[in-house]
Design a protein around this motif. Structure first.
Motif, PDB file in Angstrom:
ATOM      1  N   LEU A 215       0.829  -1.202   0.000  1.00 28.97           N
ATOM      2  CA  LEU A 215       0.000   0.000   0.000  1.00 28.97           C
ATOM      3  C   LEU A 215       0.869   1.259   0.000  1.00 28.97           C
ATOM      4  O   LEU A 215       0.553   2.245  -0.669  1.00 28.97           O
ATOM      5  CB  LEU A 215      -0.912   0.001   1.225  1.00 28.97           C
ATOM      6  N   GLY A 216       1.969   1.213   0.745  1.00 27.84           N
ATOM      7  CA  GLY A 216       2.884   2.352   0.746  1.00 27.84           C
ATOM      8  C   GLY A 216       3.492   2.588  -0.618  1.00 27.84           C
ATOM      9  O   GLY A 216       3.664   3.722  -1.056  1.00 27.84           O
ATOM     10  N   ARG A 217       3.836   1.476  -1.305  1.00 28.01           N
ATOM     11  CA  ARG A 217       4.409   1.618  -2.650  1.00 28.01           C
ATOM     12  C   ARG A 217       3.407   2.262  -3.601  1.00 28.01           C
ATOM     13  O   ARG A 217       3.741   3.165  -4.375  1.00 28.01           O
ATOM     14  CB  ARG A 217       4.831   0.253  -3.176  1.00 28.01           C
ATOM     15  N   LEU A 218       2.157   1.815  -3.550  1.00 29.82           N
ATOM     16  CA  LEU A 218       1.128   2.388  -4.413  1.00 29.82           C
ATOM     17  C   LEU A 218       0.887   3.860  -4.073  1.00 29.82           C
ATOM     18  O   LEU A 218       0.688   4.688  -4.969  1.00 29.82           O
ATOM     19  CB  LEU A 218      -0.169   1.597  -4.270  1.00 29.82           C
ATOM     20  N   ALA A 219       0.898   4.177  -2.774  1.00 30.22           N
ATOM     21  CA  ALA A 219       0.727   5.577  -2.379  1.00 30.22           C
ATOM     22  C   ALA A 219       1.860   6.430  -2.915  1.00 30.22           C
ATOM     23  O   ALA A 219       1.655   7.564  -3.372  1.00 30.22           O
ATOM     24  CB  ALA A 219       0.652   5.689  -0.853  1.00 30.22           C
ATOM     25  N   GLY A 220       3.095   5.893  -2.907  1.00 33.98           N
ATOM     26  CA  GLY A 220       4.230   6.627  -3.445  1.00 33.98           C
ATOM     27  C   GLY A 220       4.096   6.879  -4.934  1.00 33.98           C
ATOM     28  O   GLY A 220       4.431   7.960  -5.436  1.00 33.98           O
ATOM     29  N   GLU A 221       3.610   5.874  -5.665  1.00 38.25           N
ATOM     30  CA  GLU A 221       3.433   6.057  -7.102  1.00 38.25           C
ATOM     31  C   GLU A 221       2.387   7.132  -7.397  1.00 38.25           C
ATOM     32  O   GLU A 221       2.584   7.993  -8.265  1.00 38.25           O
ATOM     33  CB  GLU A 221       3.013   4.730  -7.740  1.00 38.25           C
ATOM     34  N   GLN A 222       1.273   7.078  -6.651  1.00 39.87           N
ATOM     35  CA  GLN A 222       0.234   8.076  -6.875  1.00 39.87           C
ATOM     36  C   GLN A 222       0.701   9.468  -6.450  1.00 39.87           C
ATOM     37  O   GLN A 222       0.323  10.473  -7.063  1.00 39.87           O
ATOM     38  CB  GLN A 222      -1.035   7.693  -6.115  1.00 39.87           C
ATOM     39  N   GLU A 223       1.523   9.524  -5.425  1.00 30.04           N
ATOM     40  CA  GLU A 223       2.067  10.819  -5.013  1.00 30.04           C
ATOM     41  C   GLU A 223       2.916  11.417  -6.124  1.00 30.04           C
ATOM     42  O   GLU A 223       2.807  12.614  -6.442  1.00 30.04           O
ATOM     43  CB  GLU A 223       2.903  10.661  -3.748  1.00 30.04           C
TER      44      GLU A 223
END
Length: 381
Positions: A215-223
């Motif tokens: 989830l953190g990785r996906l949040a980083g990509e969206q950021e």
């Protein structure tokens, strides 16, 4: 357009002034055989002056019917002049009843359509004027009025066209400035809320591990995607300077996520280039030690007079004392390509990480402040 308003007002003033001049000539001149008909022409001119003034003031009314009627009224008033003058036509000092009033439609056509249409209207009015002068035997001076009409139509048309183009450019500039201000406002709001939340989710996800790490990785990509969307358009950079954000965003890829502030990070060009080179060296180490498909994150922030760029990876990590051992063995890649560059800029480099938890490289460089004025002889008492 609004930029044409002053032109139409100037033409209205010209019509009124020319009407007064024509009426004064009619009142003072004794050579007109049909003064009643002459004053009737003056009355038609006055009526059309009022109609045209109000009609041209309303932008939707500036169409071909109005322009054509304007030209026809001027020609009619001009061509009826011989009947007013009678046997005195062609006498020295005698002018057609409309006098300079016939130039008003030429100016209107020029403002509406530019120098070409101004020249067309001038040709029509000049043809009527020349016909009268040839008919009355005024051949020596028959060209003067035509030349003045053509000059008025071409020059005023050209100036009106330039003013219209300047108005369009100004309007586009105003719209672009308003759009940029709105974009900057949205960028600030998003940076202060959504982006910080996504960055927090990314950091906490990596710390917790497991499904939270994904989830953190996906949040980083969206950021990263959101930062690129709200990033302001390229703005002029002072000579000798560079925007570090632009250099860092060039590293963005499916494997590398770049997160920067919404505002420019201006540094002297050599400082920005050396900092970007140190970041590139850190990414090279990630690929060398973690594989070409390894993921990495670049975070940049500016605070307290310094710019800090952090490069993180999800590789095997680095054992304590490993960098010192590499330097002692003569492998100076990190020491020279990263630490050496940043030390030369007066900055610092810090490495963190443990086996199995990836590596973090924190690069910090000072932001030069404005030069302080030096004391000189002028400060002495």
């Amino acid at each position: 357009m609004a930029i044409e308003g002053p032109f139409w007002r100037a033409i209205a003033v010209f019509r009124v002034a020319s009407l007064v001049y024509a009426a004064a000539l009619m009142a003072q001149h004794r050579g007109y055989e049909q003064p009643v008909l002459g004053w009737l022409v003056i009355g038609v001119m006055a009526l059309w002056t009022a109609v045209a003034t109000f009609a041209y003031a309303a932008e939707p009314a500036r169409r071909w019917p109005l322009l054509a009627i304007d030209l026809l009224v001027a020609l009619a008033c001009l061509l009826v002049s011989p009947y007013v003058e009678g046997a005195g036509q062609g006498a020295e000092g005698t002018m057609p009843v409309p006098a300079t009033w016939i130039a008003a439609p030429v100016l209107a056509w020029a403002v509406h359509g530019g120098r070409r249409l101004g020249a067309v209207a001038a040709a029509v009015v000049a043809a009527g004027d020349l016909w009268l002068r040839v008919r009355t035997g005024q051949a020596p001076v028959l060209i003067n009025g035509a030349v003045l009409l053509f000059l008025a139509g071409v020059v005023v048309g050209h100036v009106a066209r330039l003013a219209r183009q300047a108005g369009e450019r100004m309007q586009r500039a105003i719209e672009m400035e308003a759009a940029q201000r709105e974009r900057e406002r949205l960028a600030r709001d998003i940076h202060d809320s959504v982006l910080q939340v996504l960055a927090l989710v990314q950091r906490r996800g990596r710390q917790i591990g497991g499904e939270a790490a994904e989830l953190g990785r996906l949040a980083g990509e969206q950021e990263a995607v959101l930062r690129r969307l709200v990033a302001p358009a390229s703005a002029p950079v002072p000579a000798g300077s560079a925007d570090l954000r632009t250099l860092l965003l060039a590293h963005a890829s499916p494997q590398v996520t770049v997160a920067t502030p919404a505002t420019p990070m201006i540094l002297p060009a050599p400082v920005a280039e050396e900092t970007a080179a140190a970041v590139r060296a850190a990414l090279d180490n990630v690929r060398d030690h973690c594989g070409p498909g390894a993921r990495a994150w670049i975070f940049a922030e500016s605070a307290d007079g310094a710019i800090t760029v952090t490069v993180r990876d999800e590789g095997p990590g680095i054992a304590e004392g490993r960098l010192a051992e590499a330097a002692a063995a003569g492998r100076l890649g990190v020491a020279q390509s990263i630490r050496g560059r940043i030390a030369g800029l007066g900055g610092t480099v810090a490495f963190a990480g443990r086996i199995g938890e990836g590596t973090e490289v924190e690069i910090s460089v000072p932001v030069p402040g404005p030069p302080r004025p030096r004391g000189g002889a002028g400060t002495r008492g």
